[in-house]
Design an enzyme around this catalytic site. Sequence first.
Site, PDB file in Angstrom:
ATOM      1  N   ALA A 133      -4.017   3.744   0.986  1.00 61.29           N
ATOM      2  CA  ALA A 133      -3.839   4.763   1.513  1.00 61.29           C
ATOM      3  C   ALA A 133      -2.073   4.974   0.959  1.00 61.29           C
ATOM      4  O   ALA A 133      -1.501   3.939   1.243  1.00 61.29           O
ATOM      5  CB  ALA A 133      -3.799   5.584   2.753  1.00 61.29           C
ATOM      6  N   GLY A 169       1.458   7.668  -0.218  1.00 61.58           N
ATOM      7  CA  GLY A 169       2.197   8.886  -0.283  1.00 61.58           C
ATOM      8  C   GLY A 169       1.442  10.124  -0.861  1.00 61.58           C
ATOM      9  O   GLY A 169       1.243  11.190  -0.474  1.00 61.58           O
ATOM     10  N   GLY A 180      -2.249   9.983  -1.244  1.00 60.26           N
ATOM     11  CA  GLY A 180      -3.570  10.281  -0.843  1.00 60.26           C
ATOM     12  C   GLY A 180      -4.168   8.791  -0.558  1.00 60.26           C
ATOM     13  O   GLY A 180      -3.732   7.890  -0.379  1.00 60.26           O
ATOM     14  N   ASP A 197       6.849   5.721 -10.950  1.00 63.23           N
ATOM     15  CA  ASP A 197       6.728   4.815  -9.730  1.00 63.23           C
ATOM     16  C   ASP A 197       6.425   3.366  -9.715  1.00 63.23           C
ATOM     17  O   ASP A 197       5.528   2.720  -9.272  1.00 63.23           O
ATOM     18  CB  ASP A 197       5.998   5.452  -8.745  1.00 63.23           C
ATOM     19  CG  ASP A 197       6.080   4.832  -7.328  1.00 63.23           C
ATOM     20  OD1 ASP A 197       7.020   4.477  -6.796  1.00 63.23           O
ATOM     21  OD2 ASP A 197       5.137   5.454  -6.251  1.00 63.23           O
TER      22      ASP A 197
END
Length: 376
Positions: free
Chosen positions: A23, A25, A27, A138
């Site tokens: 899990a 940020g 989902g 990211d």
Amino acid sequence: MDDLAAGDPSHIGPFRLLGRLGAGGMGRVYLGRSASGRVAAVKLVREEYAHRDQFRARFAREVTAARQVDSEWAARVLDADARAEIPWVATAYVAGPSLQDVVGRDFGPLPEPSLSALGHRLALALADIHSAGLVHRDLKPSHVLLTLWGPCVIDFGITGALSASAGPGVVVGSPGFMSPEQMRGEPVTPAGDVFCLGVVLAYAATGRMAFGRSEGGLASMMLRVAHEEPDLVGVPAQLLPVVRACLHKDPARRPTPGQLAEHLAYGSVGDSWLPREVRLQVARHAEVLRNSGLPAGHRRRQYLPPVPEDVYRPDPPPPPPSMGMPRGHAYPRVAVSRARTGAWRSRRRARRTGALLLGLVLLALVAAWLIVRYVT
């Protein structure tokens, strides 16, 4: 992989869920398997984002672009649904540990040959992602998975949807693995991904974050990234110029992924690009595929759990021709099948004719030899 928890759906789209992979940020991520046996990492976005129209629109655009990424070093997008009650996206499952786990938890920094191969393949992945009109935004060690044949980049093209809906003044990304311009909230370009690549390589070479950890808060981290030099002690001398070039404060002076790939060209990686102990851990991750439910291609639907009414998946596909269709109906699939059958028969006839001609030639040669041997 963890077991499904109470409240987790049993299916997402066409995928039956087998367990939780993690899990973040954005989902939760599940391991899923389709009816045809395809295994996928299925990300279900957080419910709070599902109610933002701007997020859904950007998510749909980003996923459409991500489907165009065709890279040996990036996980392929298999399916997605931006209009589902809770949007989701499925990518090919990569059976390997993350760079973060290998370096930060299990084995420490990678040796120089592994670093060169890592940088080369990540540069190729970024080049393929950028050519599809996407920016990763990211790239960090947890988004780089290690396999026996090379690294694989995941989660590209998804953070952009969150950035677009976060609002002004909100920085979306991972502190310590963002470029100076990204931390300032400026538009992120492919050069920002190159900066992240430099930080990832420095981490893989030293086991440390190039600008320190974020205990002092985001503001302190932003100041170090924007104004201080990175800590590159321990980066191999041959790789040091590459990392420094990636971490230039001016985006215009950073190399492109293509230039990096050319500089770091490593040839064929093979299955020995990682140290032996890391290869053993990678091989153990592959066991997930063999122990995650039914074998690929095998269908035993009577053993699948029932699908709840509120499952997050699109409408079921139409029934096959044998269910409820009039007898004698001409289906397109049958027509295609007959055309292919005709082509196969033509090729078989051609092969038989060729074999017959070859046999006649051989018989003629044998007859000529007998005449010369016994008559003359």
